[in-house]
Scaffold this active site. Sequence first.
Site, mmCIF file in Angstrom:
data_model
loop_
_atom_site.group_PDB
_atom_site.id
_atom_site.type_symbol
_atom_site.label_atom_id
_atom_site.label_comp_id
_atom_site.label_asym_id
_atom_site.label_seq_id
_atom_site.Cartn_x
_atom_site.Cartn_y
_atom_site.Cartn_z
ATOM 1 N N ASP A 114 0.739 -1.263 0.136
ATOM 2 C CA ASP A 114 0.101 0.091 0.108
ATOM 3 C C ASP A 114 0.904 1.314 0.135
ATOM 4 O O ASP A 114 1.931 1.212 0.480
ATOM 5 C CB ASP A 114 -0.769 0.104 1.284
ATOM 6 C CG ASP A 114 -1.909 1.083 1.154
ATOM 7 O OD1 ASP A 114 -2.200 1.315 -0.135
ATOM 8 O OD2 ASP A 114 -2.580 1.301 2.140
ATOM 9 N N HIS A 157 2.053 3.577 -9.201
ATOM 10 C CA HIS A 157 1.666 2.108 -9.256
ATOM 11 C C HIS A 157 2.863 1.642 -10.240
ATOM 12 O O HIS A 157 3.373 0.470 -9.979
ATOM 13 C CB HIS A 157 0.364 2.111 -10.174
ATOM 14 C CG HIS A 157 -0.700 2.257 -9.319
ATOM 15 N ND1 HIS A 157 -0.808 1.897 -7.741
ATOM 16 C CD2 HIS A 157 -1.931 2.933 -9.403
ATOM 17 C CE1 HIS A 157 -1.997 2.373 -7.499
ATOM 18 N NE2 HIS A 157 -2.587 2.886 -8.295
ATOM 19 N N LEU A 186 9.844 -20.648 -5.097
ATOM 20 C CA LEU A 186 8.935 -19.889 -4.401
ATOM 21 C C LEU A 186 7.487 -19.846 -4.970
ATOM 22 O O LEU A 186 7.297 -20.024 -6.123
ATOM 23 C CB LEU A 186 9.485 -18.472 -4.426
ATOM 24 C CG LEU A 186 8.649 -17.306 -3.746
ATOM 25 C CD1 LEU A 186 8.789 -17.828 -2.329
ATOM 26 C CD2 LEU A 186 8.822 -15.932 -4.276
HETATM 27 C C1 IPE Z 1 -5.234 -2.690 0.000
HETATM 28 O O1 IPE Z 1 -4.924 -1.358 -0.092
HETATM 29 C C2 IPE Z 1 -5.214 -3.359 -1.204
HETATM 30 C C3 IPE Z 1 -3.921 -3.518 -1.764
HETATM 31 C C4 IPE Z 1 -2.905 -3.176 -1.519
HETATM 32 C C5 IPE Z 1 -4.363 -4.018 -3.081
HETATM 33 P P1 IPE Z 1 -6.020 -0.285 -0.078
HETATM 34 O O2 IPE Z 1 -5.523 1.112 -0.369
HETATM 35 O O3 IPE Z 1 -7.148 -0.584 -1.210
HETATM 36 O O4 IPE Z 1 -6.719 -0.315 1.356
HETATM 37 P P2 IPE Z 1 -7.731 0.744 2.164
HETATM 38 O O5 IPE Z 1 -8.638 1.304 1.369
HETATM 39 O O6 IPE Z 1 -6.544 1.590 2.729
HETATM 40 O O7 IPE Z 1 -8.369 -0.185 3.196
HETATM 41 C C1 IPE Z 2 -1.949 0.297 -3.265
HETATM 42 O O1 IPE Z 2 -1.678 1.622 -3.491
HETATM 43 C C2 IPE Z 2 -2.222 -0.330 -4.469
HETATM 44 C C3 IPE Z 2 -3.385 -0.541 -4.987
HETATM 45 C C4 IPE Z 2 -4.467 -0.670 -4.144
HETATM 46 C C5 IPE Z 2 -3.886 -1.093 -6.365
HETATM 47 P P1 IPE Z 2 -2.677 2.484 -3.446
HETATM 48 O O2 IPE Z 2 -3.075 2.923 -4.712
HETATM 49 O O3 IPE Z 2 -3.848 2.276 -2.250
HETATM 50 O O4 IPE Z 2 -2.061 3.757 -2.851
HETATM 51 P P2 IPE Z 2 -2.683 4.675 -1.704
HETATM 52 O O5 IPE Z 2 -2.912 4.144 -0.228
HETATM 53 O O6 IPE Z 2 -3.873 5.636 -2.267
HETATM 54 O O7 IPE Z 2 -1.266 5.651 -1.258
HETATM 55 MG MG MG Z 3 -4.240 2.369 -0.394
#
Ligand code: IPE
Ligand code: IPE
Ligand code: MG
Length: 247
Positions: free
Chosen positions: A28, A45, A139
């Site tokens: 995240d 991303h 893995l």
């Molecule tokens: C969790 O992150 C999902 C992934 C990393 C793929 P999110 O950014 O979607 O989660 P929330 O919304 O903070 O719970």
């Molecule tokens: C995690 O990064 C990746 C996915 C959920 C696909 P985020 O896109 O949630 O990044 P933040 O949390 O908004 O910084």
């Molecule tokens: Mg996020």
Amino acid sequence: MRKYSDREIRAFGLDPAGIPKHIAIVMDGNGRWATAKGLPRGAGHRAGVNALRDIIRFTSDVGAESLTIYAFSTENRKRPKEEIGILCGLLIEYFNREIDELHENGVRIKSIGDLSWFPTAVQETVRAAEEKTAQNPGLKLNIALNYGGRAELVRAMKLAFSKTDEPDEDAISRNLYTADSGDVDLLIRTGGDVRISNFLLWQSAYAELYFTDVKWPDFTREELIKALKDFASRDRRFGGLKTNGAK
Ligand code: IPE
Ligand code: IPE
Ligand code: MG
């Protein structure tokens, strides 16, 4: 990739006997990483995908058996179409670029979640990677795509009940996507939020949790080593009594 010797593992400050078998990561913070740099979220991303390479390599080389990574949750379907499109494009690009090296290194790729929701091109790319690497001995890399822990449990329970009227815990475990990776030992979440966000709910029942403010694109092997050291310092009692520092 090359498996490290015990001596090399010790040189990282790690104990070869204290490496978790199954590591799971909520990757995240990509969006915030980009925003902080004045870049569009998609750049975050992309940087996140790049960070993955060395983490997979190190996880494999250090001797973990399974790595389960959260790439797209069932809840992420709420995101703007444009961002979902960018993620799908990156996914295809990632597999095309990395598949040969992953295959050569014996990594077995498996997607977990409902892949059928994705555009055909994504499904085909992921399925091809799974088929190519299905027999690999190294893995076990589980990539969560349109994955939700609750959805997985509903699916597992339906499957278990279709086979027996009284499924026990093992029967549910056997019907999870991750059945052959077993329970999670270490669950890492980057990006500063302290929550599970519907990831591996059953498998993490006794996982050691590690949260870091480091955003996913900045999560290097040095950060992973910190998490592994922290894991090794935990006394895992599983409800029993203190094991005298042993893992
Ligand atoms: C969790 O992150 C999902 C992934 C990393 C793929 P999110 O950014 O979607 O989660 P929330 O919304 O903070 O719970
Ligand atoms: C995690 O990064 C990746 C996915 C959920 C696909 P985020 O896109 O949630 O990044 P933040 O949390 O908004 O910084
Ligand atoms: Mg996020």
